[in-house]
Design a protein around this motif. Structure first.
Motif, PDB file in Angstrom:
ATOM      1  N   HIS A   1     -57.063 -77.953 -45.764  1.00  0.00           N
ATOM      2  CA  HIS A   1     -58.233 -78.188 -44.902  1.00  0.00           C
ATOM      3  C   HIS A   1     -58.222 -79.610 -44.350  1.00  0.00           C
ATOM      4  O   HIS A   1     -57.866 -80.563 -45.062  1.00  0.00           O
ATOM      5  CB  HIS A   1     -59.541 -77.878 -45.627  1.00  0.00           C
ATOM      6  CG  HIS A   1     -59.979 -78.855 -46.662  1.00  0.00           C
ATOM      7  ND1 HIS A   1     -60.746 -79.964 -46.365  1.00  0.00           N
ATOM      8  CD2 HIS A   1     -59.787 -78.914 -48.000  1.00  0.00           C
ATOM      9  CE1 HIS A   1     -61.010 -80.640 -47.471  1.00  0.00           C
ATOM     10  NE2 HIS A   1     -60.431 -80.028 -48.484  1.00  0.00           N
TER      11      HIS A   1
ATOM     12  N   ASP B   1     -58.738 -86.184 -50.118  1.00  0.00           N
ATOM     13  CA  ASP B   1     -59.423 -84.907 -49.850  1.00  0.00           C
ATOM     14  C   ASP B   1     -59.767 -84.806 -48.361  1.00  0.00           C
ATOM     15  O   ASP B   1     -60.838 -85.211 -47.960  1.00  0.00           O
ATOM     16  CB  ASP B   1     -60.675 -84.838 -50.724  1.00  0.00           C
ATOM     17  CG  ASP B   1     -61.392 -83.505 -50.630  1.00  0.00           C
ATOM     18  OD1 ASP B   1     -60.831 -82.568 -50.046  1.00  0.00           O
ATOM     19  OD2 ASP B   1     -62.524 -83.411 -51.128  1.00  0.00           O
TER      20      ASP B   1
ATOM     21  N   GLU C   1     -64.039 -76.264 -44.799  1.00  0.00           N
ATOM     22  CA  GLU C   1     -63.784 -75.960 -46.217  1.00  0.00           C
ATOM     23  C   GLU C   1     -64.888 -76.550 -47.080  1.00  0.00           C
ATOM     24  O   GLU C   1     -65.398 -75.911 -47.992  1.00  0.00           O
ATOM     25  CB  GLU C   1     -62.419 -76.528 -46.628  1.00  0.00           C
ATOM     26  CG  GLU C   1     -61.963 -76.101 -48.030  1.00  0.00           C
ATOM     27  CD  GLU C   1     -62.375 -77.060 -49.145  1.00  0.00           C
ATOM     28  OE1 GLU C   1     -62.105 -76.755 -50.308  1.00  0.00           O
ATOM     29  OE2 GLU C   1     -63.015 -78.103 -48.863  1.00  0.00           O
ATOM     30  N   GLU C   2     -65.255 -77.778 -46.761  1.00  0.00           N
ATOM     31  CA  GLU C   2     -66.206 -78.501 -47.616  1.00  0.00           C
ATOM     32  C   GLU C   2     -67.565 -77.796 -47.699  1.00  0.00           C
ATOM     33  O   GLU C   2     -68.242 -77.864 -48.714  1.00  0.00           O
ATOM     34  CB  GLU C   2     -66.393 -79.938 -47.102  1.00  0.00           C
ATOM     35  CG  GLU C   2     -65.128 -80.799 -47.139  1.00  0.00           C
ATOM     36  CD  GLU C   2     -64.736 -81.255 -48.535  1.00  0.00           C
ATOM     37  OE1 GLU C   2     -65.367 -80.825 -49.514  1.00  0.00           O
ATOM     38  OE2 GLU C   2     -63.776 -82.045 -48.632  1.00  0.00           O
TER      39      GLU C   2
ATOM     40  N   ASP D   1     -54.581 -78.979 -51.568  1.00  0.00           N
ATOM     41  CA  ASP D   1     -55.861 -79.674 -51.467  1.00  0.00           C
ATOM     42  C   ASP D   1     -55.920 -80.800 -52.501  1.00  0.00           C
ATOM     43  O   ASP D   1     -55.999 -80.539 -53.694  1.00  0.00           O
ATOM     44  CB  ASP D   1     -57.011 -78.679 -51.688  1.00  0.00           C
ATOM     45  CG  ASP D   1     -58.364 -79.256 -51.283  1.00  0.00           C
ATOM     46  OD1 ASP D   1     -58.428 -80.438 -50.921  1.00  0.00           O
ATOM     47  OD2 ASP D   1     -59.356 -78.502 -51.341  1.00  0.00           O
TER      48      ASP D   1
HETATM   49 ZN   LIG Z   1     -60.861 -80.667 -50.484  1.00  0.00          ZN
END
Ligand SMILES: [Zn+2]
Length: 310
Positions: free
Chosen positions: A109, A126, A159-160, A187
């Motif tokens: 992501h 991230d 995604e978050e 990830d």
């Molecule tokens: Zn992530």
């Protein structure tokens, strides 16, 4: 002249073996760019996310990957809270030679948290690190004479906020789900330096992976996360649903999720590229590459058998 000579010697050795220096600088460079302040934390549907997309699209083009739709963009709608929202996945294809109709789908992501209380959450680990590793793996697979499998490289959005990009991909896949033999989800890959570890979750969905890992030497400790042991660290991550592999898992597709453990900069404004240890980054990528090239050599029946056990 001397510089030119040294350059040619360097180039000569780089063509003989994967050039660590080259790979490392590309990885770090991509992470640095994607987690730069000007991307404003890459929150879905912001200008920062658009800048991140432009960067990834250009990298896809430079790598010679194929777009399935204009500009690699696959927009989708989703409902979050009480409102309808829009996200955009980026998908690039690399056709394989031995099993061209069987696909390994890599996901990473590119969205992150954006600006919170006036602070930019750059999300270097991230998940600029996952996107950068995916790009570097695409480059590695391209340097093989021809990969056995076909690949889709999917930079997912949203995604978050709830894995919405991956859910949209599985709900309306660009290739039929039965042609997807594996989801390889990346990830948070860059902050495992403390214990020199990289976690792998999902090996239970592919019998044989655990045995393979036992027979190999890796430059990081590849630790298997087992089914049901989902909670770890102060953030209590549920590994089964922690990232974009979850929709693939629910669809019965074998999956492998690579990621480091939760760390003190996770989901804070301190998740910056300057905190990444380049030596660990390189070891992580070497180990990941080793596994990916091995996966590419496995026969379709091996993946098929894993699917039947569902
Ligand atoms: Zn992530």
């Amino acid at each position: 002249m001397l510089c030119r000579f040294v350059y040619f010697i360097w180039l000569f050795f780089c063509t003989l073996a994967p050039c660590a220096l080259q790979a490392q600088s590309a990885l770090l460079h991509d992470i640095q760019q994607l987690s730069d302040d000007r991307m404003s934390g890459r929150k879905t549907a912001t200008e920062g996310a658009q800048l991140a997309r432009q960067y990834i699209q250009q990298r896809f083009v430079d790598l010679g990957l194929t777009a399935l739709k204009a500009d690699f963009q696959h927009p989708f709608s989703y409902r979050s809270g009480f409102s309808d929202k829009e996200g955009i996945n980026l998908i690039a294809e690399l056709k394989g030679c031995t099993h061209p109709d069987a696909y390994i789908v890599m996901t990473a992501h590119y969205d992150h948290l954006g600006i919170v209380a006036g602070k930019v959450y750059n999300g270097a680990d991230d998940n600029a690190s996952g996107v950068a590793a995916m790009l570097a793996l695409a480059e590695l697979l391209k340097t093989q004479p021809c990969p056995h499998y076909s690949y889709l490289f999917v930079a997912t959005d949203a995604e978050e906020s709830g894995l919405f990009g991956a859910k949209a991909f599985v709900a309306a896949p660009p290739v039929a789900l039965q042609h997807i033999v594996l989801n390889l989800n990346l990830d948070m890959l860059s902050r495992g330096e403390r214990a020199n570890q990289l976690y792998l979750y999902g090996a239970f969905s592919l019998p044989g992976v655990a045995d393979y890992l036992k027979t190999q030497e890796f430059s990081v400790k590849l630790k298997l996360r087992k089914r049901g042991k989902g909670l770890t660290g102060k953030h209590q991550l549920d590994w089964a649903n922690a990232s974009d592999h979850a929709p693939f898992r629910r669809a019965g597709i074998p999956f492998l999720f690579f990621g480091v453990d939760s760390h003190k900069d996770y989901h804070t404004p301190q998740d910056d590229w300057q905190r990444i240890n380049p030596a660990y980054l390189q070891r992580m990528f070497d180990s990941l590459s080793q596994v990916v090239l091995w996966l590419d050599r496995q026969p379709p029946e091996w993946y098929q058998a894993a699917r039947k056990t569902k």
